[in-house]
Design an enzyme around this catalytic site. Sequence first.
Site, PDB file in Angstrom:
ATOM      1  N   HIS A 234      13.458  91.933 -93.977  1.00  8.21           N
ATOM      2  CA  HIS A 234      14.739  91.593 -94.569  1.00  8.21           C
ATOM      3  C   HIS A 234      15.670  91.154 -93.463  1.00  8.21           C
ATOM      4  O   HIS A 234      15.523  91.574 -92.298  1.00  8.21           O
ATOM      5  CB  HIS A 234      15.338  92.800 -95.292  1.00  8.21           C
ATOM      6  CG  HIS A 234      14.702  93.075 -96.631  1.00  8.21           C
ATOM      7  ND1 HIS A 234      14.777  92.185 -97.681  1.00  8.21           N
ATOM      8  CD2 HIS A 234      14.003  94.148 -97.088  1.00  8.21           C
ATOM      9  CE1 HIS A 234      14.144  92.696 -98.732  1.00  8.21           C
ATOM     10  NE2 HIS A 234      13.657  93.887 -98.399  1.00  8.21           N
ATOM     11  N   CYS A 284      16.022  86.494 -94.455  1.00 10.36           N
ATOM     12  CA  CYS A 284      17.196  85.792 -94.943  1.00 10.36           C
ATOM     13  C   CYS A 284      18.240  85.668 -93.853  1.00 10.36           C
ATOM     14  O   CYS A 284      18.361  86.528 -92.980  1.00 10.36           O
ATOM     15  CB  CYS A 284      17.796  86.522 -96.142  1.00 10.36           C
ATOM     16  SG  CYS A 284      16.910  86.182 -97.660  1.00 10.36           S
TER      17      CYS A 284
END
Length: 413
Positions: A234, A284
């Site tokens: 992440h 991301c």
Amino acid sequence: MEEQQRRALRRGRARLVAALRVEPLWEPLEQRGLFTRPMLEELQSTGSRGDQARQLIIDLETRGKQAFPVFLSILRDTGQGNLAEMLIQECESQLAPPQLLDLRPVKLEPRKEKQHKRLPFLTDIVSSWISQQALGIRGSLIVMCPCQVYELKADPCGHCLILNNVNFSRNSDLSTREGSDVDCEKLERRFKALRFAVLTRRDLKAQEMISELQKMSRWDHSALDCCIVVILSHGCQTSHIQFPGGVYGTDGKPIPIEKIVNYFNGSNCPSLRGKPKLFFIQACGGEQKDQGFVVDCDSLENEAPGGSLESDATPFQAPLGNVDEPDAIASLPTPSDILVSYSTFPGFVSWREKSSGSWYVEMLDSVLERYAHSEDLLNMLLRVANAVSAKGRYKQIPGCFNFLRKKFFFACD
């Protein structure tokens, strides 16, 4: 053939023998008048591909003044431009300051059985290459601004560290990254095939990730030519000076990308000075979802079925106070020989399929498989960006921060 051209062929023989694809060369070698059909048949009977390549290079030295430039042209026409560039560099290294190679017109004699066809003059070939130079196309025979290439001679070429975070602690509020193991397996296979020693670590907390990165940066890379770091996790936006973005450990604590990169810069990792250091970040860059804009293409077909599409985004939180790490302060030297490839534009999400992995890694693996033998890394990353940008209802565009000083070609078996 000029003496410096002969020496260039001899000095580049090992790489040519290792990488040259001879099968596409036979027909143009005959069409351009460098070899007759019986001569080519004799070459083809010399044994393995490597034996054929070795004998071809030896015989080229006897084929006259036009042999070297015409052979370069044939290499480019058959998708082996990196080998042509290598030969030009070998030739340039033996020349005085920038000058033209011997480009006096030499008429190529047409083959007797095809008298009705006129083969081009060498001046026509040279004019074409001069036009390419004016357009900035790689491959001119004019010695103006030599294009340098990183040399990958070691075996393995270098170390590749893959940090794959799939499962996150409950109090981190970060979801399980289903499909990341698919990405990891693809990249393990791909970089092993590209002659890297691959080390994989799974589900590490932030401090454990830092420990692995520091450990690798402290290794002695003196006998190696390159280093690769891959992070699958992440991600989020962070305050930064050099490289944007951050990645999370499984405990939900972020690590700035610039901190990761700077462990390997010239100050902190002396044995990698002057050597390429590549970072591939599947995470991301933020939480924005890009819906794109309308163009004349049918990209909606690529949207994942069954609602399996996920992102690696987490909201951006501005840090409290001055939390710049010692490795990321502005007084450090400007990074050199570093490339950081991001799966998405800063501030936007990066999409991942539960069954097939992330869009970015899927395309990166596919492009490397198809083009690593013939194209440099930056050109391949353009292909990755184009392929990813065409997928899905929500859009994504990879990009990179490039501080490489030379072209980078992977070493392919």
